[in-house]
Design an enzyme around this catalytic site. Structure first.
Site, PDB file in Angstrom:
ATOM      1  N   CYS A   1      37.411  33.694  41.907  1.00  0.00           N
ATOM      2  CA  CYS A   1      38.418  32.675  41.616  1.00  0.00           C
ATOM      3  C   CYS A   1      39.684  33.276  41.022  1.00  0.00           C
ATOM      4  O   CYS A   1      40.713  32.621  40.971  1.00  0.00           O
ATOM      5  CB  CYS A   1      37.866  31.635  40.656  1.00  0.00           C
ATOM      6  N   ILE A   2      39.602  34.492  40.503  1.00  0.00           N
ATOM      7  CA  ILE A   2      40.770  35.053  39.824  1.00  0.00           C
ATOM      8  C   ILE A   2      41.203  36.348  40.514  1.00  0.00           C
ATOM      9  O   ILE A   2      40.391  37.204  40.781  1.00  0.00           O
ATOM     10  CB  ILE A   2      40.486  35.307  38.320  1.00  0.00           C
TER      11      ILE A   2
END
Lengths: 106, 169
Positions: free
Chosen positions: A105-106
């Site tokens: 997600c990052i």
């Protein structure tokens, strides 16, 4: 999943256009994949730094790098990554490198 | 919203248009108020989606030079902590909870808030502060980190957000 011809070779791609089998990828496919997915060609040495890093990451860790990891470890910083691959550096470089979409997600 | 593509005038294919632009408003000054907004903005840019971040009210702590490194988890009035509110109110408890969460964030190799905001700015996302809030707190642009492009009005915001999705956190 569909079959398509890239650089003269028939390969399987998924719905988003990622190669199903990274082992089927050849360097010759990169330019055609880039054109297909809206990355400016000819690909420069800097594009290749990212593409090669992505393949290395995939074969070592089972997934390509996220943008943050690319920015920290590939030798190309975040700003330049977005200049090279404006519509998403991790996703597009994975696409061109013939590996699955990176997870994270990052 | 869906659009319809008609193929050969006989076959109808439903397609959902992709999101091309998001404007994310950050109004809360807690770690759990700020971090998800940053993840969403960063994630949007990684998908090639245009993204702008607007910081307002206490959310502006995330872009304040002296405050962005001291964002804490809310331990009072937060049922997600699964403990009585009075425990969360014990002096130092918020500090402790924040420290524990920061350790986890670091262990997962996620960026802390200052690094995250800088990275999002590098991805080409816009970082803006709210004029009304800056006035209310008596701050100026000098109080804010260099990544802040401008201090804007709500009218500017709507103009900038036109044609995209608006997310409020």
């Amino acid at each position: 999943m569909t079959s398509t011809v890239i650089a003269g070779k028939t390969v399987e791609v998924n719905d988003e256009g990622f190669l199903v089998d990274p082992n089927e990828w050849t360097e010759e496919m990169a330019t055609e994949l880039a054109e297909l997915h809206g990355v400016a060609t000819p690909l420069t040495d800097r594009h290749w730094v990212v593409i090669n890093y992505m393949r290395k990451e995939y074969f070592e860790n089972g997934t390509g790098a996220t943008v943050r990891k690319l920015g920290k470890a590939s030798g190309v910083d975040t700003k330049e990554l977005f200049q090279l691959f404006p519509k998403g550096p991790a996703k597009l470089s994975a696409m061109i490198a013939g590996i699955p979409k990176p997870k994270g997600c990052i | 919203m869906t659009s319809t593509i008609t193929d050969n005038a006989t076959e109808t294919v439903e397609t959902t248009p992709a999101i091309t632009k998001v404007s994310i408003i950050v109004s809360k000054g807690s770690l759990e108020g700020i971090y998800p907004a940053l993840i969403m903005a960063n994630g949007a840019r990684n998908e090639g989606i245009e993204a702008n971040l607007f910081f307002t009210f206490f959310g502006m702590d995330a872009i304040h030079k002296n405050r962005q490194d001291h964002i804490k988890v809310a331990t009072v009035g937060n049922p997600g902590m699964h403990m009585p509110t009075w425990i969360g109110g014990i002096p130092g408890f918020s500090w402790l909870a924040t420290k524990m969460m920061s350790k986890k964030i670091e262990a997962l190799d996620f960026p802390d808030i200052p690094e995250f905001v800088e990275m999002i700015s590098d991805t080409g996302a816009g970082v803006y502060a709210c004029l009304a809030s800056v006035d209310l707190f008596g701050w100026s642009k000098d109080d804010l980190i260099e990544q802040v492009e401008d201090i804007i009005t709500v009218g500017d915001f709507y103009e900038m957000a036109a044609g995209g999705q608006i997310i409020f956190t």
